[in-house]
Design a protein around this motif. Structure first.
Motif, PDB file in Angstrom:
ATOM      1  N   ARG A 221      15.612  10.507  18.909  1.00 41.74           N
ATOM      2  CA  ARG A 221      14.754  10.105  18.424  1.00 41.74           C
ATOM      3  C   ARG A 221      14.872  10.723  16.846  1.00 41.74           C
ATOM      4  O   ARG A 221      15.201  11.722  16.578  1.00 41.74           O
ATOM      5  N   ALA A 222      14.939   9.605  16.058  1.00 42.75           N
ATOM      6  CA  ALA A 222      15.144  10.115  14.356  1.00 42.75           C
ATOM      7  C   ALA A 222      14.519   9.188  13.665  1.00 42.75           C
ATOM      8  O   ALA A 222      14.213   7.986  14.190  1.00 42.75           O
ATOM      9  N   ALA A 223      14.244   9.488  12.511  1.00 48.23           N
ATOM     10  CA  ALA A 223      13.725   8.420  11.306  1.00 48.23           C
ATOM     11  C   ALA A 223      14.349   8.781  10.213  1.00 48.23           C
ATOM     12  O   ALA A 223      14.749   9.731   9.650  1.00 48.23           O
ATOM     13  N   ILE A 224      14.995   7.601   9.447  1.00 44.96           N
ATOM     14  CA  ILE A 224      15.733   7.563   8.338  1.00 44.96           C
ATOM     15  C   ILE A 224      15.141   7.204   7.250  1.00 44.96           C
ATOM     16  O   ILE A 224      14.179   6.120   7.111  1.00 44.96           O
ATOM     17  N   GLY A 225      14.748   7.921   6.028  1.00 46.18           N
ATOM     18  CA  GLY A 225      14.018   7.722   4.952  1.00 46.18           C
ATOM     19  C   GLY A 225      14.433   6.896   4.091  1.00 46.18           C
ATOM     20  O   GLY A 225      15.749   6.417   4.145  1.00 46.18           O
ATOM     21  N   PRO A 226      13.706   6.224   3.017  1.00 47.07           N
ATOM     22  CA  PRO A 226      13.971   5.227   2.165  1.00 47.07           C
ATOM     23  C   PRO A 226      15.220   5.839   1.210  1.00 47.07           C
ATOM     24  O   PRO A 226      15.243   6.963   1.086  1.00 47.07           O
ATOM     25  N   ALA A 260      12.457   1.852   5.967  1.00 45.75           N
ATOM     26  CA  ALA A 260      12.616   0.530   5.371  1.00 45.75           C
ATOM     27  C   ALA A 260      11.904  -0.549   6.074  1.00 45.75           C
ATOM     28  O   ALA A 260      11.431  -1.611   5.401  1.00 45.75           O
ATOM     29  N   ASP A 261      12.175  -0.525   7.318  1.00 45.36           N
ATOM     30  CA  ASP A 261      11.379  -1.654   8.382  1.00 45.36           C
ATOM     31  C   ASP A 261      10.159  -1.471   8.627  1.00 45.36           C
ATOM     32  O   ASP A 261       9.637  -2.306   9.187  1.00 45.36           O
ATOM     33  N   HIS A 262       9.212  -0.270   8.110  1.00 45.62           N
ATOM     34  CA  HIS A 262       7.964  -0.016   8.339  1.00 45.62           C
ATOM     35  C   HIS A 262       7.197   0.461   7.460  1.00 45.62           C
ATOM     36  O   HIS A 262       6.150   1.032   7.610  1.00 45.62           O
ATOM     37  N   MET A 263       7.357  -0.021   6.132  1.00 51.32           N
ATOM     38  CA  MET A 263       6.740   0.616   5.038  1.00 51.32           C
ATOM     39  C   MET A 263       5.269   0.347   5.227  1.00 51.32           C
ATOM     40  O   MET A 263       4.436   1.235   4.821  1.00 51.32           O
ATOM     41  N   ALA A 264       4.844  -0.869   5.519  1.00 49.99           N
ATOM     42  CA  ALA A 264       3.518  -1.316   5.661  1.00 49.99           C
ATOM     43  C   ALA A 264       2.679  -0.340   6.379  1.00 49.99           C
ATOM     44  O   ALA A 264       1.658   0.395   6.196  1.00 49.99           O
ATOM     45  N   THR A 265       3.121   0.162   7.679  1.00 46.40           N
ATOM     46  CA  THR A 265       2.679   0.905   8.507  1.00 46.40           C
ATOM     47  C   THR A 265       2.597   2.399   8.018  1.00 46.40           C
ATOM     48  O   THR A 265       1.570   3.104   8.351  1.00 46.40           O
ATOM     49  N   LEU A 266       3.628   2.900   7.447  1.00 48.50           N
ATOM     50  CA  LEU A 266       3.574   3.897   6.810  1.00 48.50           C
ATOM     51  C   LEU A 266       2.556   4.270   5.702  1.00 48.50           C
ATOM     52  O   LEU A 266       1.768   5.178   5.506  1.00 48.50           O
TER      53      LEU A 266
END
Length: 361
Positions: A221-226, A260-266
């Motif tokens: 599980r990981a998250a890539i920032g913009p 980048a795929d979830h900017m609105a949720t963020l």
């Protein structure tokens, strides 16, 4: 021995380098004198440090141990041949020759071991120093406030790291146990031993970079920032950690998440207290309904806000009959009245409904 080594091993052919020739001569003399001393007194102490130093020198020259080992083997053969020539056919018995040859190659093994120790020590030191510089560079890039471009450039040069135009930080979940030594190209800066492990990838939108990260992070599980300018690396990491937190809660999917795929949720979940207050106000007309009714009407209203006001299109999105959608829309008009014609209220409704949907997924 020196002539043979310089003639037959290209790495040691430096006729114009007097200092290097002197080093070779000293090494050969020490090898020969050390061998003679041990033949004379096998129990005498032997100092391996000179050949450890030679091994360290090979590492400093950027060579591997193969040329040095070849030079040692060649020197041993030359020495063995010269001794047998000097002894003559009748001076030594076969047993003497056997013992002499064995002694030469035992000594050769000891020299080679000492050189290998020095070589490994130098390589480890160099690798450790390079890693320390890369760690300091990553610390500098992630500092708040951002470090100056000049300071970053100086440390990057010392670490042998090419300055990219953009970077993206990756936050890794440490809840799955210690992060392994993941396989990344040398230009990726890593910090796997931190309480919150992370890494920095240069030019994340460049050719092959996305695939590289997918392969290296597969199964974690990981998250890539913009992608951001180099001096904004800390911002990329902050968003990556926000996304990772939402992934742990189930708001965002598990596995590898790209901000980048979830900017609105963020954006919606950046201030959850504010979103909660907004939701309480805008979803109040639904509060008195049964939970199943709330779910159906909230789903229909969000689809209507997102995909247009035609019952047919909303029905296709929800996979229900258009007549069902019309019925639900009439209920929503009764509950909300003129509020559904106000663009600002519709915008706030969509924020509240998106947040509600993300939490319930």
């Amino acid at each position: 021995m020196i002539e043979e080594i310089q003639t037959r091993i290209p790495e040691y052919a430096r006729p114009s380098d007097e200092l290097y020739i002197k080093v070779i001569r000293i090494a050969v003399e020490q090898a020969v004198e050390g061998f003679l001393d041990r033949v004379e007194d096998p129990d005498a102490p032997w100092d391996p440090e000179p050949f450890r130093m030679i091994g360290r020198g090979e590492a400093a020259e950027g060579r591997n141990l193969e040329p040095l080992q070849a030079a040692m083997r060649l020197g041993a053969r030359v020495g063995w041949r010269r001794l047998t020539e000097l002894a003559g056919p009748c001076a030594l018995s076969p047993q003497n020759l056997y013992d002499l040859g064995e002694a030469i190659f035992v000594h050769l093994d000891q020299l080679a071991d000492a050189a290998a120790e020095g070589f490994a020590e130098a390589r480890a030191h160099a690798a450790g120093e390079a890693e320390r510089r890369r760690t300091r560079l990553l610390d500098l890039l992630l500092s708040r406030p951002p470090a100056s471009a000049e300071a970053i450039a100086d440390l990057a040069r010392a670490a042998g790291w090419r300055l990219p135009r953009t970077v993206a930080c990756v936050a890794l979940d440490d809840g799955l146990g210690p992060c392994p030594a993941l396989a990344f190209p040398s230009d990726v800066l890593t910090a796997m031993d931190r309480p919150e492990p992370c890494l920095l990838a240069p030019d994340p939108n460049g050719p092959g970079q996305a695939r590289m990260l997918d392969q290296a992070l597969c199964g974690r599980r990981a998250a890539i920032g913009p992608a951001v300018p180099l001096t904004a690396a800390a911002t990329s990491l902050r968003w990556a950690r926000e996304a990772l937190g939402l992934s742990r809660r189930g708001v965002l999917p598990g596995g590898l998440v790209r901000c980048a795929d979830h900017m609105a949720t963020l954006v919606v979940f950046k201030d959850e207290e504010l979103v909660s207050a907004l939701s309480e106000v805008r979803l109040a007309p639904l509060a008195h309904l049964r939970p199943t009714q709330q779910d159906r009407l909230a789903e229909t209203l969000l689809a209507w806000l997102r995909h247009g006001r035609g019952a047919g299109e909303v029905a296709a999105r929800l996979h229900v009959h258009p007549q069902t959608v019309r019925y639900r829309l009439r209920q929503l008009e009764e509950l909300y009245g003129d509020q559904l014609t106000d663009p600002d209220i519709r915008f706030e409704l969509e924020i509240a409904l998106r947040a509600r949907q993300a939490v319930r997924v």
